[in-house]
Design a protein around this motif. Structure first.
Motif, PDB file in Angstrom:
ATOM      1  N   UNK A 160      25.812  22.167  -0.056  1.00  0.00           N
ATOM      2  CA  UNK A 160      25.575  22.540  -1.459  1.00  0.00           C
ATOM      3  C   UNK A 160      25.788  24.026  -1.733  1.00  0.00           C
ATOM      4  N   UNK A 161      26.243  24.283  -2.958  1.00  0.00           N
ATOM      5  CA  UNK A 161      26.531  25.647  -3.391  1.00  0.00           C
ATOM      6  C   UNK A 161      26.306  25.697  -4.893  1.00  0.00           C
TER       7      UNK A 161
ATOM      8  N   UNK B 110      26.191  14.324  -5.206  1.00  0.00           N
ATOM      9  CA  UNK B 110      24.907  13.840  -4.717  1.00  0.00           C
ATOM     10  C   UNK B 110      23.844  14.927  -4.873  1.00  0.00           C
ATOM     11  N   UNK B 111      22.569  14.551  -4.758  1.00  0.00           N
ATOM     12  CA  UNK B 111      21.502  15.554  -4.849  1.00  0.00           C
ATOM     13  C   UNK B 111      21.604  16.582  -3.730  1.00  0.00           C
ATOM     14  N   UNK B 112      20.938  17.695  -3.937  1.00  0.00           N
ATOM     15  CA  UNK B 112      20.874  18.764  -2.943  1.00  0.00           C
ATOM     16  C   UNK B 112      20.298  18.204  -1.635  1.00  0.00           C
ATOM     17  N   UNK B 113      20.819  18.697  -0.525  1.00  0.00           N
ATOM     18  CA  UNK B 113      20.333  18.249   0.780  1.00  0.00           C
ATOM     19  C   UNK B 113      18.933  18.776   1.088  1.00  0.00           C
ATOM     20  N   UNK B 114      18.566  19.861   0.436  1.00  0.00           N
ATOM     21  CA  UNK B 114      17.267  20.476   0.694  1.00  0.00           C
ATOM     22  C   UNK B 114      16.213  19.914  -0.258  1.00  0.00           C
TER      23      UNK B 114
ATOM     24  N   UNK C 165      13.701  19.646  -3.021  1.00  0.00           N
ATOM     25  CA  UNK C 165      13.455  20.505  -4.170  1.00  0.00           C
ATOM     26  C   UNK C 165      14.655  21.319  -4.604  1.00  0.00           C
ATOM     27  N   UNK C 166      15.790  21.195  -3.889  1.00  0.00           N
ATOM     28  CA  UNK C 166      16.985  21.945  -4.258  1.00  0.00           C
ATOM     29  C   UNK C 166      17.581  21.473  -5.576  1.00  0.00           C
ATOM     30  N   UNK C 167      18.253  22.378  -6.281  1.00  0.00           N
ATOM     31  CA  UNK C 167      18.788  22.069  -7.608  1.00  0.00           C
ATOM     32  C   UNK C 167      20.316  22.028  -7.635  1.00  0.00           C
ATOM     33  N   UNK C 168      20.949  22.249  -6.487  1.00  0.00           N
ATOM     34  CA  UNK C 168      22.395  22.215  -6.449  1.00  0.00           C
ATOM     35  C   UNK C 168      22.871  20.799  -6.157  1.00  0.00           C
ATOM     36  N   UNK C 169      24.189  20.587  -6.187  1.00  0.00           N
ATOM     37  CA  UNK C 169      24.735  19.271  -5.884  1.00  0.00           C
ATOM     38  C   UNK C 169      25.502  19.329  -4.572  1.00  0.00           C
ATOM     39  N   UNK C 170      25.614  18.183  -3.943  1.00  0.00           N
ATOM     40  CA  UNK C 170      26.367  18.059  -2.698  1.00  0.00           C
ATOM     41  C   UNK C 170      27.625  17.242  -2.973  1.00  0.00           C
ATOM     42  N   UNK C 171      28.800  17.877  -3.019  1.00  0.00           N
ATOM     43  CA  UNK C 171      30.029  17.115  -3.243  1.00  0.00           C
ATOM     44  C   UNK C 171      30.302  16.186  -2.055  1.00  0.00           C
ATOM     45  N   UNK C 172      30.396  14.892  -2.357  1.00  0.00           N
ATOM     46  CA  UNK C 172      30.629  13.898  -1.307  1.00  0.00           C
ATOM     47  C   UNK C 172      31.894  13.103  -1.632  1.00  0.00           C
ATOM     48  N   UNK C 173      32.734  12.967  -0.635  1.00  0.00           N
ATOM     49  CA  UNK C 173      33.957  12.181  -0.792  1.00  0.00           C
ATOM     50  C   UNK C 173      33.605  10.720  -1.039  1.00  0.00           C
TER      51      UNK C 173
END
Length: 426
Positions: free
Chosen positions: A315-316, A335-339, A341-349
């Motif tokens: 995430x970034x 997808x949701x942040x891996x951490x 409570x994180x607010x970023x997204x996780x780009x998933x193929x």
């Protein structure tokens, strides 16, 4: 025409009608064809995803990337449900929220939708437009022989040409013996033939321009390449475009001469995804500011996404913006942040057969099939894919470059003459 070809060309007609003002009365006589075309485009986007858990997000992507009007979305889903491509449609407050897909392979997809188009009793104008596009995708034709050679109603030809020209489905080039018409799908579906014709019959400058493109698939076409701009504007080169931060549309031309005919014709949605990836990577390479990655690094970014053990990026804060293009093309999910409570997204193929093939095609276009070893980190991957701008499909790029044709028709005379009569009506 068989039902497969009718379904395929409905999608192609929709691709052209995306160039027309959605409020134009021009679209009314082609309503059934456009609806089936939208259904084909949406079906190709979701094929292999099984469960569509956020249909409203899909509605937004379909409107932005496929020009499936948001008010037509429910009707398109209804068509897909009628042919059993989707089922289990759930609603909340009148809005479609979720459904499952069972979209078949393209052979069946287009055949079934072609049958659905026939069942909706398309107008005579619609039937002739589909027939016209199908024939012109095979070869150019002299305009004065059009009705006789295809079997069109002579009285309808002027209207067909007017609508077809506005939608960029029909292009006209004046030659010494009279006007000749063709469809951009002739160039898009026959890149090897176009390249050969230009090499054998085109002027030296045009042949050199095409040769430079063979050396760099996805080459950014700028004002320094007027002959390539001309070929794109005339609908003879595949060129998706990306809007740069300054608002300018930047085309990235491709001449995928090594691809098989089935992919170029029957599975164009897969090829368009591959071209989206190619444009995204080339944009990061050439217009990424401080970023300047070699082609090997671009290939390694694709390999990172294809890795079944790693098909995501850490995430970034800028991911939502940076990966807008690939998200809109149905290649990445957020997808949701891996951490916690994180607010970023996780780009998933989104690992579907179509998406895997699209990434492999993009990789092949970058490397000519040569294996490239090595790995890149997330920072490099972000740099290569830092593209938060709108993406324009090849048919829409043709329209946006209208008026930028730099070569005179005479420079295309021998090329078009050599292409005449190569279709099924010869």
């Amino acid at each position: 025409m068989d039902r497969f070809d009718e379904g395929l060309r409905c999608q192609d007609v929709h691709a052209g009608l995306r160039n027309v003002d959605p409020n134009s009365g021009t679209l009314i006589p082609l309503a059934e064809t456009q609806l089936i075309g939208m259904a084909a485009s949406l079906a190709a986007l979701i094929r292999g995803q099984d469960v569509i858990s956020d249909a409203q997000a899909l509605r937004a992507v379909a409107a932005e990337q496929l020009d499936v009007n948001q008010f037509a979305f429910d009707q398109v889903i209804t068509v897909l449900a009628e042919v059993e491509f989707v089922e289990g449609v759930q609603k909340s407050g009148g809005r479609i929220t979720q459904f499952t897909e069972s979209v078949p392979y393209y052979d069946n997809l287009y055949s079934v939708l072609g049958e659905a188009w026939r069942d909706r009793a398309p107008t005579e104008l619609e039937q002739q437009m589909v027939l016209l596009v199908d024939n012109l995708a095979d070869a150019p034709l002299p305009i004065d022989e059009l009705a006789d050679r295809i079997g069109l109603d002579t009285a309808d030809v002027p209207r067909l040409l007017e609508v077809g020209s506005r939608a960029e489905l029909v292009k006209t080039i004046p030659l010494l013996d009279g006007d000749v018409i063709y469809s951009p799908f002739f160039g898009f579906e026959n890149p090897e033939l176009i390249g050969t014709l230009v090499q054998d019959h085109g002027p030296e400058q045009l042949a050199e321009a095409f040769a430079s493109l063979r050396a760099e698939q996805g080459m950014p076409v700028t004002a320094a390449h007027p002959l390539l701009q001309d070929a794109i504007a005339r609908g003879l080169l595949l060129a998706p475009a990306v809007d740069l931060p300054n608002g300018a549309a930047q085309p990235f031309a491709a001449l995928p001469y090594a691809l098989d005919r089935e992919l170029l014709r029957n599975r164009k949605p897969v090829l368009e995804k591959a071209l989206a990836v190619l444009a995204c990577l080339r944009c990061g390479q050439h217009f990424g500011g401080a970023t300047s990655l070699p082609p090997t690094a671009l290939v390694n970014v694709i390999d990172k996404l294809l890795d079944p053990n790693r098909g995501f990026l850490v995430p970034h804060s800028s991911h939502t913006r940076q990966y807008r293009l690939m998200h809109a093309a149905g290649l990445l999910a957020f997808d949701p942040d891996l951490l916690p409570g994180g607010k970023w997204v996780t780009p998933r193929f989104i690992d579907t057969p179509d998406n895997r093939e699209a990434l492999r095609i993009a990789r092949d276009l970058l490397t000519y099939g040569e294996p490239v070893e090595g790995r890149v980190g997330d920072d490099q991957a972000r740099s290569a894919l830092i593209l938060g701008q709108p993406f324009t499909a090849p048919m829409q790029t043709v329209s946006r470059l209208r008026g930028k044709a730099a070569a005179s028709p005479k420079q295309w005379q021998a090329v078009v003459d050599a292409a005449l009569g190569r279709g099924r009506v010869a």
